[in-house]
Design a protein around this motif. Structure first.
Motif, PDB file in Angstrom:
ATOM      1  N   LEU A   1      -8.776  82.600 -47.642  1.00  0.00           N
ATOM      2  CA  LEU A   1      -8.257  82.317 -46.298  1.00  0.00           C
ATOM      3  C   LEU A   1      -9.240  81.522 -45.430  1.00  0.00           C
ATOM      4  O   LEU A   1      -8.820  80.530 -44.818  1.00  0.00           O
ATOM      5  N   PRO A   2     -10.524  81.861 -45.359  1.00  0.00           N
ATOM      6  CA  PRO A   2     -11.431  81.060 -44.522  1.00  0.00           C
ATOM      7  C   PRO A   2     -11.531  79.595 -44.960  1.00  0.00           C
ATOM      8  O   PRO A   2     -11.561  78.688 -44.134  1.00  0.00           O
ATOM      9  N   GLY A   3     -11.548  79.360 -46.258  1.00  0.00           N
ATOM     10  CA  GLY A   3     -11.580  77.976 -46.757  1.00  0.00           C
ATOM     11  C   GLY A   3     -10.311  77.225 -46.416  1.00  0.00           C
ATOM     12  O   GLY A   3     -10.355  76.035 -46.072  1.00  0.00           O
ATOM     13  N   ALA A   4      -9.187  77.904 -46.501  1.00  0.00           N
ATOM     14  CA  ALA A   4      -7.910  77.265 -46.165  1.00  0.00           C
ATOM     15  C   ALA A   4      -7.853  76.928 -44.684  1.00  0.00           C
ATOM     16  O   ALA A   4      -7.354  75.857 -44.300  1.00  0.00           O
ATOM     17  N   ILE A   5      -8.374  77.819 -43.855  1.00  0.00           N
ATOM     18  CA  ILE A   5      -8.389  77.554 -42.413  1.00  0.00           C
ATOM     19  C   ILE A   5      -9.272  76.346 -42.106  1.00  0.00           C
ATOM     20  O   ILE A   5      -8.904  75.468 -41.332  1.00  0.00           O
ATOM     21  N   ARG A   6     -10.455  76.307 -42.755  1.00  0.00           N
ATOM     22  CA  ARG A   6     -11.368  75.171 -42.534  1.00  0.00           C
ATOM     23  C   ARG A   6     -10.734  73.854 -42.967  1.00  0.00           C
ATOM     24  O   ARG A   6     -10.807  72.847 -42.259  1.00  0.00           O
ATOM     25  N   SER A   7     -10.098  73.837 -44.122  1.00  0.00           N
ATOM     26  CA  SER A   7      -9.486  72.595 -44.596  1.00  0.00           C
ATOM     27  C   SER A   7      -8.299  72.187 -43.725  1.00  0.00           C
ATOM     28  O   SER A   7      -8.081  70.995 -43.473  1.00  0.00           O
ATOM     29  N   THR A   8      -7.555  73.171 -43.228  1.00  0.00           N
ATOM     30  CA  THR A   8      -6.437  72.862 -42.327  1.00  0.00           C
ATOM     31  C   THR A   8      -6.947  72.272 -41.020  1.00  0.00           C
ATOM     32  O   THR A   8      -6.414  71.268 -40.531  1.00  0.00           O
ATOM     33  N   LEU A   9      -7.992  72.867 -40.464  1.00  0.00           N
ATOM     34  CA  LEU A   9      -8.564  72.339 -39.220  1.00  0.00           C
ATOM     35  C   LEU A   9      -9.147  70.948 -39.425  1.00  0.00           C
ATOM     36  O   LEU A   9      -9.027  70.074 -38.556  1.00  0.00           O
ATOM     37  N   LYS A  10      -9.774  70.715 -40.570  1.00  0.00           N
ATOM     38  CA  LYS A  10     -10.327  69.395 -40.882  1.00  0.00           C
ATOM     39  C   LYS A  10      -9.207  68.348 -40.951  1.00  0.00           C
ATOM     40  O   LYS A  10      -9.335  67.244 -40.425  1.00  0.00           O
ATOM     41  N   THR A  11      -8.098  68.708 -41.576  1.00  0.00           N
ATOM     42  CA  THR A  11      -6.961  67.803 -41.685  1.00  0.00           C
ATOM     43  C   THR A  11      -6.362  67.513 -40.305  1.00  0.00           C
ATOM     44  O   THR A  11      -6.049  66.364 -39.988  1.00  0.00           O
ATOM     45  N   VAL A  12      -6.223  68.547 -39.494  1.00  0.00           N
ATOM     46  CA  VAL A  12      -5.669  68.368 -38.147  1.00  0.00           C
ATOM     47  C   VAL A  12      -6.579  67.451 -37.328  1.00  0.00           C
ATOM     48  O   VAL A  12      -6.104  66.558 -36.615  1.00  0.00           O
ATOM     49  N   ARG A  13      -7.889  67.645 -37.420  1.00  0.00           N
ATOM     50  CA  ARG A  13      -8.830  66.781 -36.691  1.00  0.00           C
ATOM     51  C   ARG A  13      -8.718  65.333 -37.147  1.00  0.00           C
ATOM     52  O   ARG A  13      -8.755  64.421 -36.329  1.00  0.00           O
TER      53      ARG A  13
ATOM     54  N   VAL B   1      -6.130  63.841 -38.467  1.00  0.00           N
ATOM     55  CA  VAL B   1      -4.854  63.296 -37.985  1.00  0.00           C
ATOM     56  C   VAL B   1      -4.962  62.949 -36.503  1.00  0.00           C
ATOM     57  O   VAL B   1      -4.496  61.887 -36.063  1.00  0.00           O
ATOM     58  N   ARG B   2      -5.604  63.812 -35.730  1.00  0.00           N
ATOM     59  CA  ARG B   2      -5.795  63.531 -34.298  1.00  0.00           C
ATOM     60  C   ARG B   2      -6.650  62.282 -34.098  1.00  0.00           C
ATOM     61  O   ARG B   2      -6.367  61.467 -33.219  1.00  0.00           O
ATOM     62  N   ASN B   3      -7.704  62.133 -34.900  1.00  0.00           N
ATOM     63  CA  ASN B   3      -8.561  60.957 -34.780  1.00  0.00           C
ATOM     64  C   ASN B   3      -7.809  59.681 -35.116  1.00  0.00           C
ATOM     65  O   ASN B   3      -7.984  58.659 -34.455  1.00  0.00           O
ATOM     66  N   VAL B   4      -6.988  59.732 -36.147  1.00  0.00           N
ATOM     67  CA  VAL B   4      -6.190  58.561 -36.517  1.00  0.00           C
ATOM     68  C   VAL B   4      -5.207  58.232 -35.404  1.00  0.00           C
ATOM     69  O   VAL B   4      -5.048  57.067 -35.024  1.00  0.00           O
ATOM     70  N   ALA B   5      -4.553  59.251 -34.860  1.00  0.00           N
ATOM     71  CA  ALA B   5      -3.595  59.024 -33.776  1.00  0.00           C
ATOM     72  C   ALA B   5      -4.296  58.469 -32.543  1.00  0.00           C
ATOM     73  O   ALA B   5      -3.780  57.569 -31.881  1.00  0.00           O
ATOM     74  N   SER B   6      -5.471  58.974 -32.240  1.00  0.00           N
ATOM     75  CA  SER B   6      -6.232  58.485 -31.093  1.00  0.00           C
ATOM     76  C   SER B   6      -6.646  57.035 -31.298  1.00  0.00           C
ATOM     77  O   SER B   6      -6.541  56.210 -30.381  1.00  0.00           O
ATOM     78  N   GLY B   7      -7.116  56.701 -32.489  1.00  0.00           N
ATOM     79  CA  GLY B   7      -7.485  55.319 -32.790  1.00  0.00           C
ATOM     80  C   GLY B   7      -6.302  54.380 -32.688  1.00  0.00           C
ATOM     81  O   GLY B   7      -6.407  53.267 -32.162  1.00  0.00           O
ATOM     82  N   PHE B   8      -5.149  54.824 -33.183  1.00  0.00           N
ATOM     83  CA  PHE B   8      -3.937  54.008 -33.100  1.00  0.00           C
ATOM     84  C   PHE B   8      -3.539  53.789 -31.650  1.00  0.00           C
ATOM     85  O   PHE B   8      -3.200  52.674 -31.254  1.00  0.00           O
ATOM     86  N   LYS B   9      -3.616  54.842 -30.852  1.00  0.00           N
ATOM     87  CA  LYS B   9      -3.260  54.745 -29.435  1.00  0.00           C
ATOM     88  C   LYS B   9      -4.188  53.764 -28.712  1.00  0.00           C
ATOM     89  O   LYS B   9      -3.728  52.928 -27.930  1.00  0.00           O
ATOM     90  N   GLU B  10      -5.485  53.863 -28.983  1.00  0.00           N
ATOM     91  CA  GLU B  10      -6.444  52.953 -28.350  1.00  0.00           C
ATOM     92  C   GLU B  10      -6.181  51.507 -28.755  1.00  0.00           C
ATOM     93  O   GLU B  10      -6.265  50.588 -27.931  1.00  0.00           O
ATOM     94  N   GLU B  11      -5.861  51.292 -30.027  1.00  0.00           N
ATOM     95  CA  GLU B  11      -5.591  49.930 -30.506  1.00  0.00           C
ATOM     96  C   GLU B  11      -4.337  49.365 -29.845  1.00  0.00           C
ATOM     97  O   GLU B  11      -4.312  48.196 -29.444  1.00  0.00           O
ATOM     98  N   VAL B  12      -3.302  50.182 -29.717  1.00  0.00           N
ATOM     99  CA  VAL B  12      -2.069  49.720 -29.067  1.00  0.00           C
ATOM    100  C   VAL B  12      -2.337  49.391 -27.598  1.00  0.00           C
ATOM    101  O   VAL B  12      -1.881  48.363 -27.095  1.00  0.00           O
ATOM    102  N   GLU B  13      -3.092  50.240 -26.909  1.00  0.00           N
ATOM    103  CA  GLU B  13      -3.415  49.972 -25.507  1.00  0.00           C
ATOM    104  C   GLU B  13      -4.223  48.683 -25.371  1.00  0.00           C
ATOM    105  O   GLU B  13      -4.000  47.896 -24.452  1.00  0.00           O
ATOM    106  N   HIS B  14      -5.155  48.466 -26.295  1.00  0.00           N
ATOM    107  CA  HIS B  14      -5.956  47.246 -26.265  1.00  0.00           C
ATOM    108  C   HIS B  14      -5.073  46.013 -26.478  1.00  0.00           C
ATOM    109  O   HIS B  14      -5.209  45.013 -25.771  1.00  0.00           O
TER     110      HIS B  14
END
Length: 99
Positions: free
Chosen positions: A25-37, A39-52
């Motif tokens: 369970l702890p490893g699964a939680i860590r990998s899930t949080l890593k994946t969520v982060r 995805v958020r970074n990719v979405a943030s980068g995409f948003k910044e590029e579109v705004e630019h």
């Protein structure tokens, strides 16, 4: 973003504990949080590029309007855009100027 309450999180936690067990369970939680982060970074980068790109398009449109008016008697918004573009052009040419 998601409407997940306390009871839903508790249910997911209990199911994960039953399915994965306390060892994995702890490893699964860590990998899930890593994946969520990531995805958020990719979405943030995409948003910044579109705004630019939208800002570049807006500046381009303002420059077209300014050229049509002959760069005279411009509105403050157009004048700011033209000044910003002139500064950008000068900053690009700066390294290539001979002393």
């Amino acid at each position: 973003m998601f409407d997940i309450g306390f009871w839903e999180i508790l249910l997911i936690g209990v199911l994960a504990l039953i399915v994965l067990g306390p060892e994995r369970l702890p490893g699964a939680i860590r990998s899930t949080l890593k994946t969520v982060r990531s995805v958020r970074n990719v979405a943030s980068g995409f948003k910044e590029e579109v705004e630019h790109q939208l800002r570049v398009h807006e500046l381009h449109e303002n420059l077209k309007k300014a050229e049509q008016q002959g760069l005279k008697d411009l509105s403050p918004e157009l004048q700011n855009s033209v000044d910003e573009l002139k500064q950008a052009a000068e900053s690009v040419q700066e390294p290539y100027k001979k002393p």
